[in-house]
Design a protein around this motif. Structure first.
Motif, short mmCIF file in Angstrom:
data_model
loop_
_atom_site.label_atom_id
_atom_site.label_comp_id
_atom_site.label_asym_id
_atom_site.label_seq_id
_atom_site.Cartn_x
_atom_site.Cartn_y
_atom_site.Cartn_z
N ILE A 255 1.99 0.58 -5.78
CA ILE A 255 3.09 -0.08 -6.48
C ILE A 255 4.43 0.34 -5.89
N ASP A 256 4.57 1.61 -5.51
CA ASP A 256 5.79 2.05 -4.84
C ASP A 256 5.98 1.30 -3.52
N GLU A 257 4.89 1.10 -2.79
CA GLU A 257 4.97 0.35 -1.53
C GLU A 257 5.34 -1.11 -1.78
N PHE A 258 4.85 -1.64 -2.89
CA PHE A 258 5.18 -3.02 -3.25
C PHE A 258 6.68 -3.17 -3.49
N VAL A 259 7.28 -2.20 -4.18
CA VAL A 259 8.73 -2.23 -4.41
C VAL A 259 9.48 -2.19 -3.08
#
Length: 280
Positions: A255-259
């Motif tokens: 999810i951090d990578e998605f942001v």
């Protein structure tokens, strides 16, 4: 001995009381009574009782009604057995893909309709495209269903359950185990993407297509249960502009990578919404 005239007068009083009660309810409450009766097939008396207990909350009234033991016992076991045998696989004591296809045809719904996921949730089905005898009969009994006609009548109610936040969360979490292949701990990426598109079509999340594109471009691996669960929290608690996103929060790395993907591609600028609607 009660005379016929007295009995007639008593009945007339009951009718008048009923009319007065309907007038007293007001248009909004009368509409809820009518809607409850249409979906459940219950009498006006039962509808009023369920709605009063639930403080006139329609979803709560449905829960009250369908949790009652008399609803479960009203399902005829013999008729359920006949219904199960209609869809049972000829070589296994289960309903498999062909049987479910026939069931969908009888219900007049598409096999990919979200209502099939809701029905599977009621049946506590362990695997997609399979119903054991216990799952099928037990699930229909819990809904008070013992015929195709009653099953079709319950479709509006089952669709309405997706609008309940608590039930949506339960169905969402159920979908992970239901959709993954037997013996696997993770959910195949293509299956996960299909399920997210199906589920978030009901509870709209503006970033769902970007999430799916990101996974296909950057991840291309199976989805863990933790990622599946945390994405719902992210979708529910972080606004699409990411203005309340906490980079130090305990989000899964994916999810951090998605942001990062959203900001790198100028889809979203932290705290400021890009024209994401045109990029979907």
């Amino acid at each position: 001995m009660v005379s016929a005239s007295c009995l007639f007068d008593f009945c007339s009083v009951l009718i008048i009381i009923g009319v007065l009660l309907q007038n007293k309810l007001g248009i909004g409450r009368r509409d809820k009574v009518q809607q409850f009766m249409t979906i459940t097939g219950a009498s006006e008396k039962v509808a009023l009782q369920a709605l009063k207990v639930s403080d006139w909350n329609l979803e709560g009234a449905f829960d009250v009604f369908y949790s009652q033991s008399q609803v479960k016992s009203s399902a005829d076991t013999r008729r359920l057995e006949e219904l199960y045998n209609r869809y049972k696989d000829p070589y296994a004591d289960m309903i498999l893909a062909d049987g479910i296809s026939l069931l969908c045809n009888d219900m007049q719904v598409d096999p990919q309709d979200i209502v099939m996921l809701v029905l599977s949730w009621h049946m506590k089905a362990a695997t997609m495209c399979e119903f054991s005898k216990q799952e099928f009969i037990g699930g229909l009994q819990s809904l008070g269903i013992d015929s195709l006609e009653k099953l079709r009548e319950k479709l509006p109610f089952m669709r309405s359950e997706m609008k309940d936040e608590h039930k949506f969360r339960e169905i969402y979490n159920f979908a992970f185990s239901w959709a993954k292949e037997k013996g696997q701990k993770s959910l195949a990426l293509d299956t996960a993407i299909g399920m997210w598109q199906l589920l978030f079509a009901e509870k709209e999340w503006p970033l769902v297509e970007h999430w799916c594109q990101f996974l296909q471009a950057r991840h291309n691996k199976a989805i863990s249960r933790d990622t599946w669960s945390q994405l719902l929290e992210f979708a529910r608690n972080v606004d699409p502009a990411l203005s309340n996103y906490d980079a130090e929060g305990a989000w899964p790395y994916l999810i951090d990578e998605f942001v990062e993907y959203l900001t790198e591609n100028s889809i979203v600028q932290i705290g400021q919404m890009s024209d994401w609607s045109q990029k979907c």
